[in-house]
Design a protein around this motif. Structure first.
Motif: not given
Length: 335
Positions: A288-292
């Motif tokens: 869910p992380e935007s940077w992943f």
């Protein structure tokens, strides 16, 4: 200071937009001695994977030898240039995108991160040999229109001692390959890689120690990710690049989250629950992380019906309970 804040804001905004897109839901498609057939890649498609790694191999005699043998008729078909191109094209017929990820095997399984020469002459020989190895597969990646090319895998000492060489190599690769670039850094190495801003993705072979329990619960494994998540986010922010797990996965064995990099057979027993819980926790915490950006699970053998299963305690998710979980999560993150 103002410019730095604006730059950080722009990066976070860009990453946030990217989060709305599908992730890299991927397998590491292991080389074999045979050609890939339709039924081999249909099995990958069946778990809703949208990416796969193909992995050509080069071989070195020992940690002090500078010569890399590659693309020879003594290798398995899938380890060669012709092999990875054939695999890539079969995968692409099923609308599965491709990362080409050349890897080195040192005799007796010595860790590639320790590869280090003892003289300037040998360093130059290694650099010349490695350049020939990498450009062979960068050209192949361009020919098959692979979406990502990985310039190396777990080569910490090589990078530490020859950083200028790696910047030169990246420039050479960019002359022949026009897609996205990454490097597969070991989980305890990636913070120190000096050239992330010259690439598109920060690649991590994500064997982070998560839990010392025999059978960690999903919640316990999630807690074990918190400090690592913070560290990953910080590195992503500093270098303004998203993170991709160039490898991740767990064995179906007791204490699978304690030292996840272990692949030897000294760990007995079979524990499907540990593998499943650890994998679920990773996906639920990181995806869910935007940077992943996503990741490539280790590892997927091409003859699906002949591998894995209830008696297998190695990394593969095939024919195990975790395979169904991957299918569900990959469907969720493909929208």
């Amino acid at each position: 200071m103002k410019n730095m804040i604006l730059l950080l804001f722009a990066f976070v905004l860009l990453a946030s937009c990217d989060a709305q897109q599908s992730k890299i839901n991927a397998v590491s498609f292991v080389a074999a001695g045979i050609e890939a057939a339709e039924e081999h890649v249909v099995a990958v498609k069946r778990i809703n994977a949208n990416y796969a790694t193909v992995m050509p191999f080069g071989f070195i005699k020992d940690l002090e030898t500078p010569e890399i043998m590659h693309n020879t008729d003594r290798q398995w078909f899938g380890e060669t240039k012709a092999g990875i191109m054939q695999y890539a094209r079969m995968l692409q017929k099923q609308n599965i995108s491709v990362m080409v990820k050349p890897q080195i095997w040192i005799w007796r399984g010595e860790f590639t991160g320790y590869l280090k020469m003892d003289s300037e002459e040998k360093w130059k020989q290694l650099e010349d040999s490695y350049t020939a190895f990498i450009l062979t597969y960068a050209e192949a990646a361009q020919e098959v229109n692979a979406e990502i090319f990985c310039i190396g895998t777990e080569l910490e000492q090589f990078i530490n001692h020859r950083p200028e060489y790696w910047s030169t190599l990246i420039s050479e690769v960019k002359k022949v390959y026009k897609g996205k670039l990454t490097y597969a850094a070991n989980w305890d190495e990636y913070k120190r890689v000096p050239f992330w801003k010259e690439l598109d993705y920060i690649g991590v072979d994500a064997y982070f120690p998560i839990s010392e329990s025999k059978t960690p619960s999903v919640e316990e494994a999630k807690k074990g990710w918190q400090n690592w998540k913070k560290e990953l986010f910080e590195v992503s922010t500093i270098h303004e690049r998203p993170i991709v797990f160039t490898e991740y996965g767990y064995r179906s064995v007791d204490f699978a989250g304690k030292e996840p990099w272990k692949s030897d057979r000294s760990m007995p027993g079979i524990n499907m629950e540990a593998q499943t819980n650890l994998t679920k926790a990773l996906i639920e915490e990181l995806y869910p992380e935007s940077w992943f950006k996503g990741g490539f699970i280790w590892k997927w053998f091409i003859e699906h019906d002949k591998v894995g299963g209830a008696e297998n305690n190695q990394f593969t998710p095939q024919n195990k309970p975790v395979e169904e979980e991957l299918k569900r999560y990959f469907s969720l993150y493909s929208k």
